[in-house]
Design an enzyme around this catalytic site. Structure first.
Site, PDB file in Angstrom:
ATOM      1  N   GLU A 152      40.203 -11.116  15.694  1.00  6.42           N
ATOM      2  CA  GLU A 152      39.801 -10.730  14.342  1.00  6.42           C
ATOM      3  C   GLU A 152      39.459  -9.245  14.285  1.00  6.42           C
ATOM      4  OE1 GLU A 152      36.887 -13.420  12.735  1.00  6.42           O
ATOM      5  OE2 GLU A 152      38.143 -15.177  13.121  1.00  6.42           O
ATOM      6  N   SER A 153      40.186  -8.460  15.083  1.00  3.52           N
ATOM      7  CA  SER A 153      40.047  -7.004  14.981  1.00  3.52           C
ATOM      8  C   SER A 153      40.221  -6.595  13.531  1.00  3.52           C
ATOM      9  CB  SER A 153      41.097  -6.308  15.855  1.00  3.52           C
ATOM     10  OG  SER A 153      40.859  -6.561  17.218  1.00  3.52           O
ATOM     11  N   ASP A 170      45.646  -9.661   3.768  1.00  7.21           N
ATOM     12  CA  ASP A 170      44.631  -9.127   4.680  1.00  7.21           C
ATOM     13  C   ASP A 170      44.550  -9.991   5.931  1.00  7.21           C
ATOM     14  OD1 ASP A 170      42.124  -8.256   5.796  1.00  7.21           O
ATOM     15  OD2 ASP A 170      41.136  -9.815   4.629  1.00  7.21           O
ATOM     16  N   ARG A 195      39.006  -5.164   1.794  1.00 11.47           N
ATOM     17  CA  ARG A 195      40.441  -5.399   2.028  1.00 11.47           C
ATOM     18  C   ARG A 195      40.982  -6.481   1.099  1.00 11.47           C
ATOM     19  NH1 ARG A 195      38.853  -5.001   7.158  1.00 11.47           N
ATOM     20  NH2 ARG A 195      39.123  -7.218   7.633  1.00 11.47           N
ATOM     21  N   GLN A 245      33.301  -9.143  15.197  1.00 13.41           N
ATOM     22  CA  GLN A 245      34.246  -8.049  15.104  1.00 13.41           C
ATOM     23  C   GLN A 245      33.529  -6.698  15.089  1.00 13.41           C
ATOM     24  OE1 GLN A 245      33.569 -10.356  12.794  1.00 13.41           O
ATOM     25  NE2 GLN A 245      35.408 -11.233  11.887  1.00 13.41           N
ATOM     26  N   SER A 266      30.433 -21.315   2.940  1.00 12.50           N
ATOM     27  CA  SER A 266      29.874 -21.116   4.275  1.00 12.50           C
ATOM     28  C   SER A 266      28.949 -22.285   4.581  1.00 12.50           C
ATOM     29  CB  SER A 266      29.100 -19.796   4.343  1.00 12.50           C
ATOM     30  OG  SER A 266      28.463 -19.652   5.604  1.00 12.50           O
ATOM     31  N   SER A 288      31.082 -14.534   2.600  1.00  6.75           N
ATOM     32  CA  SER A 288      29.952 -14.511   3.532  1.00  6.75           C
ATOM     33  C   SER A 288      30.349 -13.934   4.882  1.00  6.75           C
ATOM     34  CB  SER A 288      29.428 -15.939   3.730  1.00  6.75           C
ATOM     35  OG  SER A 288      30.442 -16.748   4.293  1.00  6.75           O
ATOM     36  N   HIS A 289      29.380 -13.333   5.556  1.00  3.94           N
ATOM     37  CA  HIS A 289      29.495 -12.960   6.966  1.00  3.94           C
ATOM     38  C   HIS A 289      28.171 -13.293   7.646  1.00  3.94           C
ATOM     39  CE1 HIS A 289      32.305 -10.361   9.564  1.00  3.94           C
ATOM     40  NE2 HIS A 289      32.987 -11.366   9.049  1.00  3.94           N
ATOM     41  N   HIS A 329      35.699 -22.901   8.164  1.00  5.97           N
ATOM     42  CA  HIS A 329      35.695 -21.578   7.537  1.00  5.97           C
ATOM     43  C   HIS A 329      37.030 -21.275   6.858  1.00  5.97           C
ATOM     44  CE1 HIS A 329      33.890 -17.614   7.027  1.00  5.97           C
ATOM     45  NE2 HIS A 329      35.033 -17.066   7.399  1.00  5.97           N
TER      46      HIS A 329
END
Length: 719
Positions: free
Chosen positions: A310-311, A266, A114, A238, A528, A92-93, A47
């Site tokens: 990864e807050s 970021d 961000r 997160q 991804s 991507s998420h 990633h």
């Protein structure tokens, strides 16, 4: 708290192959400790490192006179004239959204926003491209509802309009949905901020929200396939807070006006680790961090947890020390944390201290630019078998099958949950092609689109990759915008399988050819991989996000059809039905080849549309569902019937490329035909918009009946 022992299982859980772990030992000259293992894992996972894709990404055209900044920064930057630039990226998420749909999608939106405002740009637009499994699959409704709610919940609260996107369904996504988020912003070309640190002994400053344990190991999780242990991965997702992000944006943009920022990054994937390493590596500097100074919202956090958390809603900055007081005052005003947590150092070193104890001491450059790079074996996708004969279908029955499918039914249930009008610059929102926004305070407009047809890419990765770019080009052109540049989101299965890697390589080749031919360089993007569950991969889905510009002295093409309008098709129709929407929805077939993309014809036809916009009242590109679906959608949107001369299946439902459907008055149509013949552009009169029914050849149905199917089918399937 004592660190766990580093066993083979621990090494494997961090995503290392035996060879990679041996390389870590070789670099260090010793075994890593647990925190160091986590840092290497974060920086070397797929990633963050792009280790399977770097070789091929380098082949993409990324430059042009309009490009200010290409790939490698938080987002790409393109000149739009008058000292202004558009800053944009898609990312991507996917894995987080499958595990925890609301938070996965919400934090995907937060992260991409961000990326944009970190560059000094105020976000003005968002889009999303969503891929789900079959509507009948037991998990699909939960995923659709959670993801859409998450996208809307974050974007609406943050206050950015969602102006476009796409939603698709296919059994290949049953075990792995895709959530691709796009954002764009506007910046002054002389006020752009980059991430490369500079200067020795400069303060490294933590900005934004406090650090917690949410998202620890998220990037590593996103670099692996799913299996029956998926529920154990929930803590790696997160948790987002859009109101904090809004304050962070305002504080960051205000901070940038003080002149205090040397560089800024970021905190996204791999959090504090990735942001600090990237800033140091790009600037050729080392970084020392003191973790006791990191703002924390949980007790007794370890160095490992702080480095890999990864807050959300966090940034890292290198600061001019003489302006510390002014910078701190900005963040205190916005009720956000501002903490000096380290400094830049001359040595090539990543030194992590916690309460005076060394927790990691690594060669910084080895973490980033010398991460593993693989030339993975790949096999070319075999040529598609010739398509079996396609029976003639009743034209209206074929249309009903398409508009009753959630793939092609109206998506207002989705985009009505998004605020598309906030900021009051939206000229055209979702649901009618490219989104369109005024550039605030000017007469310029920007158009945005997101496109890919995964079944084409699976059948023929090269043509499918070309087609994704070509469709984006047409969608921008259809509103009168000159295509400027693209961002890519390359969603694929396991790259260790040669056939999957072959899909990736083919798609990259096709995308590269198309962006070069159509002058739409790739300026940012995301890869991804490992989108698989129990060994079953997704359709190859290289999503293309694209941006176009309508100059101040140009009019957009945003009219509606009216009674008596002539329907014209620009481009050649041969009736290509391979891999078509009709095959999939009517016959449950996915056979034949993808349509061929003639890039010269795409450019010629697109330029003709833009050059003759004064004669074009309405325009849409022809893609999924061919002429039949496009004509119906224009008619339905305006509440006017349509009569098409053609009645045969290939002419109505063929998906030949480089085509547009245009509607205009008779006089305009005549003038267009004269100009097209002079320019060597194929143009054909195919019918007219009239009455209150849809008539294709001898097949007819009331428009109101079809509209009811079109407007209700999506919600009936997934709500």
């Amino acid at each position: 708290m004592q660190d766990p022992e580093i066993t083979e299982d621990v090494i494997s859980a961090h995503g290392f192959t035996p060879d990679e772990y041996s390389e870590v030992i070789k670099i260090l000259g010793r075994d890593p400790n647990f925190t160091e293992l986590g840092i290497f894992s974060a920086m070397w996972n797929e990633h963050c490192s792009y280790k399977s894709s770097k070789k091929w990404l380098r082949t993409l055209p990324t430059e042009g006179p309009q490009v200010i900044c290409g790939p490698g920064e938080n987002a790409g930057i393109v000149d739009i004239g008058d000292g202004q630039a558009v800053v944009f990226k898609m990312e991507s998420h996917n894995h987080p959204s499958y595990i925890e749909p609301y938070q996965g999608a919400a934090t995907g939106v937060g992260g991409i926003l961000r990326d944009v405002f970190t560059m000094g740009a105020r976000p003005i637009a968002a889009m999303n491209s969503l891929s789900f499994g079959e509507p009948s699959h037991p998990k699909t409704k939960q995923l659709v509802n959670g993801v859409v709610e998450g996208v809307g919940g974050y974007g609406n609260c943050f206050g950015v309009p969602t102006v476009g996107g796409e939603v698709r369904f296919h059994a290949a996504y049953n075990g792995n949905c895709l959530v691709n988020a796009f954002a764009a912003g506007i910046a002054d070309t002389d006020k752009i901020f980059y991430s490369a640190a500079s200067g020795i002994g400069m303060p490294v400053v933590y900005l934004g929200a406090k650090t917690g344990r949410d998202g620890v190991g998220g990037a590593t999780m996103a670099s692996a396939e799913f299996d029956d242990t998926i529920e154990e991965k929930r803590p790696t997702v997160q948790v987002g807070d859009p109101f904090t992000e809004k304050r962070l944006m305002e504080a960051t943009l205000e901070l940038m006006q003080t002149g205090a920022v040397i560089s800024i990054q970021d905190m996204g994937a791999a959090g504090l680790t990735c942001s600090a390493v990237e800033m140091g590596d790009k600037g050729g500097l080392g970084v020392k961090l003191n973790l006791e100074d990191v703002p924390q919202r949980e007790d007794n956090m370890t160095a490992y947890e702080m480095m890999l958390s990864e807050s959300q809603e966090r940034m890292l900055m290198v600061l001019k020390p003489e302006l510390e007081a002014e910078a701190r005052a900005v963040f205190v005003k916005w009720d956000l944390d501002f903490a000096i947590v380290g400094e830049t150092i001359a040595e090539d070193r990543f030194l992590i201290l916690h309460n005076g104890e060394v927790k990691a001491d690594l060669t910084l450059s080895k973490l980033s630019s010398t991460a593993p790079e693989y030339d993975r074996p790949w096999v070319e996708t075999p040529a598609a078998e010739p398509m079996a004969d396609v029976p003639e279908v009743d034209a209206i029955d074929g249309l009903k099958a398409l508009i009753a499918s959630p793939n092609y039914a109206a998506k207002q249930w989705v985009y009505n949950q998004y605020d598309s009008m906030v900021m009051a610059d939206t000229a055209r929102g979702p649901g009618t092609g490219s989104g369109l926004l005024r550039v605030h305070g000017t007469d310029k407009k920007l158009a945005f689109t997101s496109d890919v047809t995964p079944r084409y890419v699976k059948a023929n990765p090269v043509e499918g990759g070309k087609q994704a770019v070509a469709e984006a080009y047409r969608n921008l052109t259809a509103v009168g915008a000159k295509p400027l540049a693209t961002t890519d989101n390359m969603n694929f299965g396991n790259p260790e399988k040669p056939e999957i890697m072959g899909q990736f390589v083919g798609a990259i080749k096709g995308i590269g050819e198309a962006v070069k031919a159509l002058d739409m360089p790739i300026v940012s993007g995301n890869v991804s991989l490992y989108n698989e569950t129990d060994g079953s991969g997704i359709l190859p889905t290289p999503t293309i996000g694209a941006v176009g510009l309508i100059a101040a002295d140009e009019d957009p093409i945003v009219g509606e059809v009216r009674e008596g309008h002539v329907a014209l098709v620009i481009g050649d129709t041969e009736g290509h039905l391979g891999q078509s929407a009709l095959l999939a929805e009517v016959f449950n077939r996915e056979d034949g080849d993808a349509p061929t993309v003639d890039l010269a014809a795409e450019k010629r036809n697109g330029e003709f549309i833009r050059d003759n916009r004064e004669l074009v009242t309405v325009c849409t590109d022809l893609s999924d569902g061919g002429l039949a679906l496009a004509a119906f959608e224009l008619a339905e949107a305006a509440g006017v019937g349509v009569v098409l001369d053609a009645s045969d299946t290939p002419a109505l439902f063929g998906e030949d490329q480089a085509r547009y459907l245009v509607a205009c008055n008779f006089d305009q149509a005549e003038a267009l035909m004269v100009k097209a013949m002079a320019a060597g552009v194929p143009i054909h009169s195919v019918g007219r918009f009239t009455g209150d029914s849809v008539k294709f050849g001898g097949s007819v149905a009331p428009l109101c009946e079809l509209s009811e199917i079109f407007r209700s089918s999506f919600q009936d399937a997934v709500a």
